[in-house]
Design a protein around this motif. Structure first.
Motif, PDB file in Angstrom:
ATOM      1  N   HIS A  92      40.312  96.245  92.347  1.00 31.86           N
ATOM      2  CA  HIS A  92      40.061  97.532  93.003  1.00 31.86           C
ATOM      3  C   HIS A  92      38.865  97.466  93.941  1.00 31.86           C
ATOM      4  O   HIS A  92      38.815  98.191  94.946  1.00 31.86           O
ATOM      5  CB  HIS A  92      39.854  98.626  91.957  1.00 31.86           C
ATOM      6  CG  HIS A  92      41.112  99.069  91.288  1.00 31.86           C
ATOM      7  ND1 HIS A  92      41.719  98.360  90.264  1.00 31.86           N
ATOM      8  CD2 HIS A  92      41.922 100.146  91.514  1.00 31.86           C
ATOM      9  CE1 HIS A  92      42.812  98.978  89.875  1.00 31.86           C
ATOM     10  NE2 HIS A  92      42.959 100.060  90.625  1.00 31.86           N
ATOM     11  N   GLY A  93      37.911  96.601  93.624  1.00 30.83           N
ATOM     12  CA  GLY A  93      36.795  96.415  94.549  1.00 30.83           C
ATOM     13  C   GLY A  93      37.245  95.817  95.870  1.00 30.83           C
ATOM     14  O   GLY A  93      36.809  96.248  96.945  1.00 30.83           O
ATOM     15  N   ILE A  94      38.144  94.832  95.788  1.00 31.32           N
ATOM     16  CA  ILE A  94      38.675  94.227  97.019  1.00 31.32           C
ATOM     17  C   ILE A  94      39.489  95.244  97.805  1.00 31.32           C
ATOM     18  O   ILE A  94      39.370  95.350  99.034  1.00 31.32           O
ATOM     19  CB  ILE A  94      39.522  92.986  96.669  1.00 31.32           C
ATOM     20  CG1 ILE A  94      38.636  91.896  96.063  1.00 31.32           C
ATOM     21  CG2 ILE A  94      40.235  92.447  97.909  1.00 31.32           C
ATOM     22  CD1 ILE A  94      39.407  90.702  95.555  1.00 31.32           C
ATOM     23  N   LEU A  95      40.331  96.025  97.111  1.00 31.68           N
ATOM     24  CA  LEU A  95      41.124  97.049  97.792  1.00 31.68           C
ATOM     25  C   LEU A  95      40.235  98.121  98.421  1.00 31.68           C
ATOM     26  O   LEU A  95      40.499  98.584  99.540  1.00 31.68           O
ATOM     27  CB  LEU A  95      42.101  97.688  96.806  1.00 31.68           C
ATOM     28  CG  LEU A  95      43.223  96.784  96.264  1.00 31.68           C
ATOM     29  CD1 LEU A  95      44.040  97.527  95.217  1.00 31.68           C
ATOM     30  CD2 LEU A  95      44.119  96.310  97.392  1.00 31.68           C
ATOM     31  N   LEU A  96      39.180  98.515  97.709  1.00 28.91           N
ATOM     32  CA  LEU A  96      38.273  99.526  98.249  1.00 28.91           C
ATOM     33  C   LEU A  96      37.539  99.005  99.481  1.00 28.91           C
ATOM     34  O   LEU A  96      37.383  99.739 100.477  1.00 28.91           O
ATOM     35  CB  LEU A  96      37.277  99.946  97.172  1.00 28.91           C
ATOM     36  CG  LEU A  96      36.272 101.049  97.553  1.00 28.91           C
ATOM     37  CD1 LEU A  96      37.017 102.329  97.916  1.00 28.91           C
ATOM     38  CD2 LEU A  96      35.305 101.308  96.412  1.00 28.91           C
ATOM     39  N   ALA A  97      37.110  97.737  99.432  1.00 29.58           N
ATOM     40  CA  ALA A  97      36.444  97.151 100.602  1.00 29.58           C
ATOM     41  C   ALA A  97      37.388  97.080 101.792  1.00 29.58           C
ATOM     42  O   ALA A  97      36.999  97.372 102.928  1.00 29.58           O
ATOM     43  CB  ALA A  97      35.915  95.753 100.252  1.00 29.58           C
ATOM     44  N   GLY A  98      38.655  96.713 101.543  1.00 33.82           N
ATOM     45  CA  GLY A  98      39.631  96.687 102.629  1.00 33.82           C
ATOM     46  C   GLY A  98      39.906  98.072 103.192  1.00 33.82           C
ATOM     47  O   GLY A  98      40.044  98.242 104.408  1.00 33.82           O
ATOM     48  N   ALA A  99      39.979  99.092 102.311  1.00 37.90           N
ATOM     49  CA  ALA A  99      40.206 100.456 102.781  1.00 37.90           C
ATOM     50  C   ALA A  99      39.044 100.948 103.638  1.00 37.90           C
ATOM     51  O   ALA A  99      39.245 101.583 104.679  1.00 37.90           O
ATOM     52  CB  ALA A  99      40.410 101.388 101.584  1.00 37.90           C
ATOM     53  N   ILE A 100      37.816 100.647 103.209  1.00 38.63           N
ATOM     54  CA  ILE A 100      36.648 101.050 104.002  1.00 38.63           C
ATOM     55  C   ILE A 100      36.651 100.347 105.354  1.00 38.63           C
ATOM     56  O   ILE A 100      36.362 100.955 106.399  1.00 38.63           O
ATOM     57  CB  ILE A 100      35.355 100.740 103.224  1.00 38.63           C
ATOM     58  CG1 ILE A 100      35.266 101.622 101.976  1.00 38.63           C
ATOM     59  CG2 ILE A 100      34.118 100.936 104.106  1.00 38.63           C
ATOM     60  CD1 ILE A 100      34.098 101.299 101.077  1.00 38.63           C
ATOM     61  N   PHE A 101      37.008  99.063 105.349  1.00 38.88           N
ATOM     62  CA  PHE A 101      37.046  98.304 106.598  1.00 38.88           C
ATOM     63  C   PHE A 101      38.078  98.870 107.564  1.00 38.88           C
ATOM     64  O   PHE A 101      37.849  98.930 108.774  1.00 38.88           O
ATOM     65  CB  PHE A 101      37.356  96.836 106.290  1.00 38.88           C
ATOM     66  CG  PHE A 101      37.438  95.963 107.510  1.00 38.88           C
ATOM     67  CD1 PHE A 101      36.294  95.529 108.152  1.00 38.88           C
ATOM     68  CD2 PHE A 101      38.675  95.571 108.021  1.00 38.88           C
ATOM     69  CE1 PHE A 101      36.368  94.730 109.282  1.00 38.88           C
ATOM     70  CE2 PHE A 101      38.759  94.773 109.145  1.00 38.88           C
ATOM     71  CZ  PHE A 101      37.599  94.356 109.778  1.00 38.88           C
ATOM     72  N   MET A 102      39.225  99.334 107.042  1.00 32.29           N
ATOM     73  CA  MET A 102      40.271  99.888 107.895  1.00 32.29           C
ATOM     74  C   MET A 102      39.952 101.306 108.349  1.00 32.29           C
ATOM     75  O   MET A 102      40.288 101.696 109.477  1.00 32.29           O
ATOM     76  CB  MET A 102      41.608  99.873 107.142  1.00 32.29           C
ATOM     77  CG  MET A 102      42.114  98.482 106.791  1.00 32.29           C
ATOM     78  SD  MET A 102      42.493  97.495 108.242  1.00 32.29           S
ATOM     79  CE  MET A 102      43.871  98.399 108.917  1.00 32.29           C
ATOM     80  N   LEU A 103      39.305 102.097 107.502  1.00 29.86           N
ATOM     81  CA  LEU A 103      39.060 103.502 107.832  1.00 29.86           C
ATOM     82  C   LEU A 103      37.777 103.716 108.618  1.00 29.86           C
ATOM     83  O   LEU A 103      37.624 104.773 109.252  1.00 29.86           O
ATOM     84  CB  LEU A 103      39.004 104.334 106.543  1.00 29.86           C
ATOM     85  CG  LEU A 103      40.311 104.481 105.762  1.00 29.86           C
ATOM     86  CD1 LEU A 103      40.067 105.240 104.470  1.00 29.86           C
ATOM     87  CD2 LEU A 103      41.362 105.198 106.598  1.00 29.86           C
ATOM     88  N   LEU A 104      36.865 102.768 108.592  1.00 25.82           N
ATOM     89  CA  LEU A 104      35.578 102.954 109.253  1.00 25.82           C
ATOM     90  C   LEU A 104      35.710 103.254 110.745  1.00 25.82           C
ATOM     91  O   LEU A 104      35.016 104.147 111.254  1.00 25.82           O
ATOM     92  CB  LEU A 104      34.690 101.732 109.019  1.00 25.82           C
ATOM     93  CG  LEU A 104      33.248 101.842 109.527  1.00 25.82           C
ATOM     94  CD1 LEU A 104      32.544 103.018 108.860  1.00 25.82           C
ATOM     95  CD2 LEU A 104      32.479 100.550 109.272  1.00 25.82           C
TER      96      LEU A 104
END
Length: 296
Positions: A33-45
């Motif tokens: 979930h940490g990896i998924l959260l980091a990817g989501a932040i990277f895409m939404l930023l």
């Protein structure tokens, strides 16, 4: 009494305690979930930064200090300027017409082709499927020159048809639907044939209704690709009234408004919003289509 020491192999083969298994599972969940959260932040930023910039005054955009929320709300001015200086709603409407027209023709062509490749037996079927796969390797830039010359000779430049025609045949759609149709039960098709239904009726009345997840998934891919396409409209369109969103943004970002990043991001937000809303509406079907395609 002397203590007995277990061999190393025996200690290694000892069963994991329940607490150890729970800790290991929690650790794996935290990592995933940490990896998924980091990817989501990277895409939404980038989208968050675009929204925040669209409500900032020019003085705060170019300041050296980085602040997420503006000290002075300037959204009304930025959006009013963007909507008054360019027909953004017209650009969005052009994008809807373009994407909808291309998608309808792509589905009408790809679904029967995919059904034939998946369920019909005829000589050269495998070779034809190989040619479809090879078609995935041909970019739109390859036939651009002959298509432009043909449209110019026919007087069809500066039309919606000129923007749509190179994309009416989608080999990706044929491949996607063919993989989905392979999982459709053959017994249902045989029963429909025994009832006297033609292949055309089987395709559109029986097989296609079951393919809505794949259709939704491809619709998202198609809409995103052609909503954001700039290369081909830039070649065949010179009238701003027919410009799709990317070309309209290029017309809007001229020498006068090129340094007004608040208005530019406001215009980008207006033109991006329909695409985001459409994806949110179709996201469940999109995920189902991605996960179910190719399952035999």
């Amino acid at each position: 009494m002397a203590s007995v020491t277990l061999p190393v192999a025996a200690r290694a083969a000892a069963p994991i305690t329940p607490s150890g298994a729970i800790a290991k599972r929690l650790l794996s969940l935290v990592v995933v979930h940490g990896i998924l959260l980091a990817g989501a932040i990277f895409m939404l930023l980038p989208f968050v930064w675009m929204l925040i910039t669209s409500i900032k005054p020019p003085a705060e955009i170019f300041t050296a200090q980085i602040s997420l929320w503006p000290k002075q709300f300037y959204g009304v001015e930025n959006y009013s300027f963007a909507l008054s200086q360019a027909p953004l709603l017209r650009f969005a409407l052009n994008g809807v017409i373009l994407c909808a027209g291309i998608l309808v023709v792509q589905l009408l062509v790809a679904i029967p082709c995919a059904y034939a490749l998946a369920k019909l037996r005829f000589p050269g079927r495998n070779l034809l499927f190989v040619l479809v796969l090879l078609g995935l390797c041909i970019p739109v830039q390859v036939p651009a020159m002959p298509l432009y010359i043909a449209l110019a000779e026919l007087g069809l430049l500066n039309t919606y048809f000129a923007m749509m025609v190179p994309f009416f045949l989608s080999v990706f759609a044929i491949f996607l639907f063919r993989q989905f149709f392979r999982s459709f039960p053959d017994d249902i098709i045989h029963a429909a044939r025994l009832d006297g239904m033609s292949e055309f009726e089987i395709v559109w009345r029986i097989v296609t209704p079951s393919a809505w997840p794949a259709i939704a998934a491809f619709s998202v891919f198609s809409a995103v690709a052609h909503w954001n396409d700039l290369y081909w409209p830039l070649i065949v369109i010179s009238d701003a009234k027919l410009a799709p969103p990317p070309l309209g943004m290029m017309f809007f970002a001229d020498a006068e408004t090129g340094s007004n990043y608040g208005a530019l991001t406001a215009a980008a937000t207006v033109l991006t919003a329909p695409l985001v809303i459409a994806f949110l509406i179709a996201r469940r079907r999109f995920i189902d289509g991605i996960t179910m395609t190719g399952v035999k």
